[in-house]
Design a protein around this motif. Sequence first.
Motif, PDB file in Angstrom:
ATOM      1  N   LEU A  74      28.928  32.662  75.804  1.00 55.03           N
ATOM      2  CA  LEU A  74      28.200  33.737  76.476  1.00 55.03           C
ATOM      3  C   LEU A  74      26.716  33.342  76.753  1.00 55.03           C
ATOM      4  CD1 LEU A  74      29.756  36.590  74.131  1.00 55.03           C
ATOM      5  CD2 LEU A  74      30.301  35.751  76.774  1.00 55.03           C
ATOM      6  N   SER A  75      26.136  32.469  76.103  1.00 52.55           N
ATOM      7  CA  SER A  75      24.754  32.265  76.040  1.00 52.55           C
ATOM      8  C   SER A  75      24.195  31.200  77.190  1.00 52.55           C
ATOM      9  CB  SER A  75      23.959  32.051  74.514  1.00 52.55           C
ATOM     10  OG  SER A  75      24.632  30.812  74.329  1.00 52.55           O
ATOM     11  N   GLN A  76      25.094  30.542  77.578  1.00 53.78           N
ATOM     12  CA  GLN A  76      24.994  29.639  78.868  1.00 53.78           C
ATOM     13  C   GLN A  76      23.826  30.189  79.932  1.00 53.78           C
ATOM     14  OE1 GLN A  76      28.125  26.972  80.011  1.00 53.78           O
ATOM     15  NE2 GLN A  76      29.244  28.016  78.500  1.00 53.78           N
ATOM     16  N   VAL A  77      23.950  31.526  80.116  1.00 49.51           N
ATOM     17  CA  VAL A  77      22.940  32.192  80.908  1.00 49.51           C
ATOM     18  C   VAL A  77      22.407  33.383  80.047  1.00 49.51           C
ATOM     19  CG1 VAL A  77      22.576  33.514  83.057  1.00 49.51           C
ATOM     20  CG2 VAL A  77      23.966  31.558  83.201  1.00 49.51           C
ATOM     21  N   ARG A  78      21.299  33.283  79.693  1.00 49.11           N
ATOM     22  CA  ARG A  78      20.893  34.405  78.778  1.00 49.11           C
ATOM     23  C   ARG A  78      19.578  35.171  79.174  1.00 49.11           C
ATOM     24  NH1 ARG A  78      19.688  32.084  72.440  1.00 49.11           N
ATOM     25  NH2 ARG A  78      18.975  34.162  71.663  1.00 49.11           N
ATOM     26  N   PHE A  79      19.526  36.527  79.018  1.00 46.79           N
ATOM     27  CA  PHE A  79      18.456  37.305  79.523  1.00 46.79           C
ATOM     28  C   PHE A  79      17.981  38.050  78.128  1.00 46.79           C
ATOM     29  CE2 PHE A  79      20.702  37.235  83.349  1.00 46.79           C
ATOM     30  CZ  PHE A  79      19.820  37.359  84.238  1.00 46.79           C
ATOM     31  N   SER A  80      16.811  38.067  77.725  1.00 47.25           N
ATOM     32  CA  SER A  80      16.089  38.659  76.836  1.00 47.25           C
ATOM     33  C   SER A  80      15.039  39.515  77.287  1.00 47.25           C
ATOM     34  CB  SER A  80      15.351  37.515  75.955  1.00 47.25           C
ATOM     35  OG  SER A  80      14.800  38.135  74.650  1.00 47.25           O
ATOM     36  N   LEU A  81      15.225  40.633  77.045  1.00 47.27           N
ATOM     37  CA  LEU A  81      14.635  41.952  77.504  1.00 47.27           C
ATOM     38  C   LEU A  81      13.445  42.252  76.544  1.00 47.27           C
ATOM     39  CD1 LEU A  81      17.191  42.187  79.498  1.00 47.27           C
ATOM     40  CD2 LEU A  81      16.745  44.511  79.552  1.00 47.27           C
ATOM     41  N   PRO A  82      12.090  42.322  77.025  1.00 52.14           N
ATOM     42  CA  PRO A  82      11.241  42.719  76.071  1.00 52.14           C
ATOM     43  C   PRO A  82      11.066  44.172  75.985  1.00 52.14           C
ATOM     44  CG  PRO A  82      10.232  42.402  78.316  1.00 52.14           C
ATOM     45  CD  PRO A  82      11.891  42.075  78.445  1.00 52.14           C
ATOM     46  N   PRO A  83      10.502  44.547  74.646  1.00 53.04           N
ATOM     47  CA  PRO A  83      10.506  46.086  74.319  1.00 53.04           C
ATOM     48  C   PRO A  83       9.208  46.251  75.353  1.00 53.04           C
ATOM     49  CG  PRO A  83       9.708  44.616  72.574  1.00 53.04           C
ATOM     50  CD  PRO A  83      10.585  43.663  73.614  1.00 53.04           C
ATOM     51  N   LEU A  84       9.229  47.818  75.388  1.00 57.29           N
ATOM     52  CA  LEU A  84       8.211  48.393  76.206  1.00 57.29           C
ATOM     53  C   LEU A  84       6.853  48.099  75.817  1.00 57.29           C
ATOM     54  CD1 LEU A  84       7.417  50.009  78.730  1.00 57.29           C
ATOM     55  CD2 LEU A  84       7.925  52.077  77.540  1.00 57.29           C
ATOM     56  N   LYS A  85       6.630  47.961  74.419  1.00 52.75           N
ATOM     57  CA  LYS A  85       5.291  47.879  73.870  1.00 52.75           C
ATOM     58  C   LYS A  85       4.691  46.300  74.233  1.00 52.75           C
ATOM     59  CE  LYS A  85       7.511  46.488  69.336  1.00 52.75           C
ATOM     60  NZ  LYS A  85       7.508  46.822  67.992  1.00 52.75           N
ATOM     61  N   GLN A  86       5.605  45.371  74.565  1.00 51.60           N
ATOM     62  CA  GLN A  86       5.091  44.071  75.071  1.00 51.60           C
ATOM     63  C   GLN A  86       4.752  44.171  76.725  1.00 51.60           C
ATOM     64  OE1 GLN A  86       7.826  41.136  73.957  1.00 51.60           O
ATOM     65  NE2 GLN A  86       7.649  41.487  71.736  1.00 51.60           N
TER      66      GLN A  86
END
Length: 425
Positions: A279-291
């Motif tokens: 699953l992680s061959q394409v990976r999105f990491s969404l930042p929290p709003l405080k960042q």
Amino acid sequence: MIMNNDIEVVIIDDDQDVLDAYQHLLEVSGYKAHALTDPTAAISMLHKNWPGVVVTDMYMPGLSGMELLDKVKALDPELPVIMITGHGDIPMAVDAVKKGALDFLQKPLQPAELITLLEKHLPIRKQKIEQRTNVSYSASEVLLGESPLIIKIREQIAQTALTTKDVLIEGESGTGRHTIAKLLHQESELRDQPYANAIGQAISCTADLQRSMISARGGSLCLSNPQDMPIETQQWLCRFLLEQERQGKKEVRVLAVLEGAPETKVEQDKLLPELFYFLSQVRFSLPPLKQRNCDITPLFRHFLKRSCQKLNKTVPAVDKAYINTLNRHEWPGNVLELKNVAELYAIGIVKLTGQERTKPLEQMSSPLDDLVDSYEKQVIEDALYLFAGRINEVSSYLQIPRKKLYLRMKKHSLDKAEYKVRTTH
């Protein structure tokens, strides 16, 4: 200096005479070409959305054709590169194709072969860049903000949406993970095929997942929290994904959504390492709003404006002190929490002020009881507008039992049917 997008071909060779001949050939054939003897100059001029084709010699001082290929692919893995090589270097040219080169041509160069390749692949490249531009626009419409983290994610969406690769989307609740999953489907070649949802907690056996896969066949499955599925079901999904990879045929695209770091789920033996790998061959990491502090104010104003449009109201003024309060808040619920706060503000309920309160009235123009009744009617009416007369949602939103809500509506002569009609304009 950035390459002008009107340039269709960049051709690189350290022999100026050969380079002049190549450029003359291309210009006579109607192509806008840019000739370079220095491959490092090409790298500084190219960019990931340049809509052209690179043609390069294999052997050059300072930077070989293979090294240049690596650097071009680092800019954009899909940027087309044609290698020119001598007869004795065919094994190296074949290796270059394996590493991502579009094709290779042998010296002495046959003009017709080069022109044929350009006629085939240049329109494909231009079309791909146009598609990326369209995807980027769509992403900017639903994934709002101008912080560097969000801009990077929008660029990643533009790269990924045009493929059918499986994807892992991680982040805190309320950051827009499911929004991205839906966008990736809508902007892919699978857009006209099914889009189904499945939740790991609700999958008690492999048959449950298989039924979800059948409903998504030919399209995409948004799978939330796969680590909550039984281990044997995760093993089945691994085999399914492996078989798709072996056959080179995508029966179902899996868009996995996780809360928190998936590596932690692997360490806790909740998520199979093999499934994480697939699953992680394409990976999105969404930042929290405080960042994304610089996005808070524009996001709030956007949601406030949109809510007021739904309510057919003028957008209220927001004082600087309240904006400062918004920017100081930790936002544990992320963008979703900010959206809810903006919607409440639109109907006159101000949150995040130490205690919930309503905006102060400018003057006491009527007796207190009349003012209270008038305000109560306005709050209920605004909520009816907001939810198009859907009583269950209005009741939940105002935190009042349905029966009590109906009594208040009767008191103020409010009919839910009127609001269903008025929201359709």
